[in-house]
Scaffold this motif. Structure first.
Motif: not given
Length: 457
Positions: A11, A14-16, A22-23, A36, A81, A84, A88
């Motif tokens: 997590q 994959a987080t901005c 998430y990205f 992002c 990508t 992420a 999800r």
């Protein structure tokens, strides 16, 4: 590493760090950090508008490490990508969207408790009577409210900044005016000392000459008491002493003639904040006083040949007129242009609305006139109880400022902003009108707003 810790690490990766979600279309900067694409572009656009040191065009700081990174060097991160997308779809990472009590998706928002709930919570006794909205609808509603609050706070900040700027600018002006005041007072003090020195020198010269004359007088008296023959024998020396005694009149220093001129910087701009379009009243004009309105290209007053009976409000003693306005309160300012010819006396200022218009009376405050006289070639008259102030070198434009509550009428030279004269009393006896008076025929013109006045010869 257990599954929970692995899910947490996944997590985080994959987080901005900007949107904390998430990205979406992740890109990598030159320094190796990921964001992002929309988030990093928005961050850099905001950085453009901030004040500070000038940056190289197309180069912006990384939000993570502040290292400068060229915008054109952003590279898509296809691996991130996929990560992420996996995050999800991972059920363990969606637990934040589940109700902790019923493990059902959170799709509602309780307005009374201000908390997100699931459909099972909605049917529970705790929320059954409460008003709820779908999460998406509540999100839109609160987002609008937050935007309104942010706009209000931003406007408050702008007002605060403007208030502080106004205070700073006025402090600068006040400091400048205080310095200018001290400079003028020092100049006036020097002039006062110079005048006092001239007066002392003139007195010393006169005292010396008086002593010489007293001595000569004593000698003449002694000579007159001698025997005739002896008096005649010494007459040559006596006459020589008299011829050698030169009586010189010292230069007269007139304390009333002050060279230091009062010019307050920016005063005309302040006065123009009270400026009004003053217009002379044709019904009050002297029969041979012509008023021409240049804007309309027409005569406001009838030509003398066409005039018949004079109204009771018309001036008959002087070529005068009053303004259409009548002032009984407030502050008012207007300007008058002049083209004086010859040495005829003009006058302008204010007068009571009930002054005598049939008789010749001195234009003094006692008779309801607060004016200055303008003249070329005449000696100034000493202002007294029945004599207005006379300017022998009048400017081409004069400003008149009336402060009714303060009981003051002030006159200024528009040419250089200098103060000419001020009448001051405790209070005015009643309403006042602008007053304009010309000299004899062919003595020039007076311009008030768009109206030109002159006396027909």
């Amino acid at each position: 590493m257990d599954a929970v810790e692995l899910a947490r690490k996944l997590q985080e990766e994959a987080t901005c760090s900007i949107c904390l979600d998430y990205f979406t279309d992740p890109v990598m900067t030159a320094c190796g950090h990921n964001f992002c694409r929309t988030c990093i572009q928005t961050s850099w656009e905001k950085a453009k508008g901030k004040k500070g040191r000038r940056r190289q065009k197309g180069v912006f700081p990384c939000p993570e490490c502040r290292e400068m990174s060229p915008q054109r060097n952003l590279r898509p991160n296809r691996l991130l990508t996929k990560v992420a997308e996996m995050a999800r779809q991972h059920r363990g990472l969606q637990e934040r969207d589940l109700c902790p009590a019923h493990q059902e998706p959170i799709k509602l928002f309780c307005l009374e408790d201000q908390s997100p709930i699931c459909v099972v919570c909605r049917e529970a006794q705790e929320h059954r009577e409460h008003r709820v909205l779908p999460v998406e609808e509540a999100l839109r509603e609160y987002k609008l409210k937050l935007e309104e609050d942010m706009g209000y706070l931003q406007e408050e900040d702008r007002v605060k900044d403007r208030r502080e700027r106004i205070m700073v600018e006025f402090e600068k002006v006040a400091l400048f005016l205080a310095e200018e005041e001290q400079r003028l007072l020092r100049a006036l003090k020097r002039e006062e000392e110079e005048t006092a020195m001239q007066l002392r020198n003139s007195k010393a010269t006169l005292d010396q000459q008086r002593r010489s004359l007293d001595l000569l007088l004593l000698q003449l008296e002694d000579q007159s008491l001698r025997e005739p023959l002896q008096m005649l024998q010494d007459m040559k020396g006596t006459l020589a002493r008299k011829r050698n005694l030169s009586v010189q009149c010292p230069e007269v220093a007139v304390p009333a003639v002050v060279r230091t001129v009062c010019r307050v910087p920016g005063q005309r701009d302040v006065l123009r904040g009270f400026q009004e379009e003053v217009m002379p009243d044709p019904t009050s004009a002297y029969p041979y006083l012509l008023l021409y309105e240049s804007r309309q290209r027409r005569y406001l007053s009838p030509l003398p040949e066409a005039s018949t009976a004079c109204g009771r409000d018309r001036f008959l003693a002087y070529p005068c007129a009053v303004g259409q306005q009548s002032f009984s309160s407030g502050r008012h300012y207007w300007e008058v242009g002049m083209n004086l010819l010859g040495d005829a006396l003009w006058a302008l200022g204010v007068c009571r609305d009930n002054v005598s218009r049939k008789d010749r009376v001195p234009k003094s405050p006692e008779n309801g006139f607060w004016v200055i006289q303008l003249s070329k070639g005449k000696q100034p008259l000493s202002p007294g109880p029945t004599t207005p102030v006379t300017l022998t070198e009048p400017p081409s434009h004069i400003g008149i400022f009336l402060d009714f509550e303060a009981g003051e009428v002030s006159f200024y030279s528009v040419n250089d902003g200098s103060h000419l004269h001020t009448y001051s009393q405790a209070a005015f006896p009643g309403p006042l009108q602008p007053f304009f008076c010309l000299g004899a025929p062919k003595s020039g013109q007076m311009v008030i707003s768009t109206v030109t006045m002159w006396v027909k010869g």
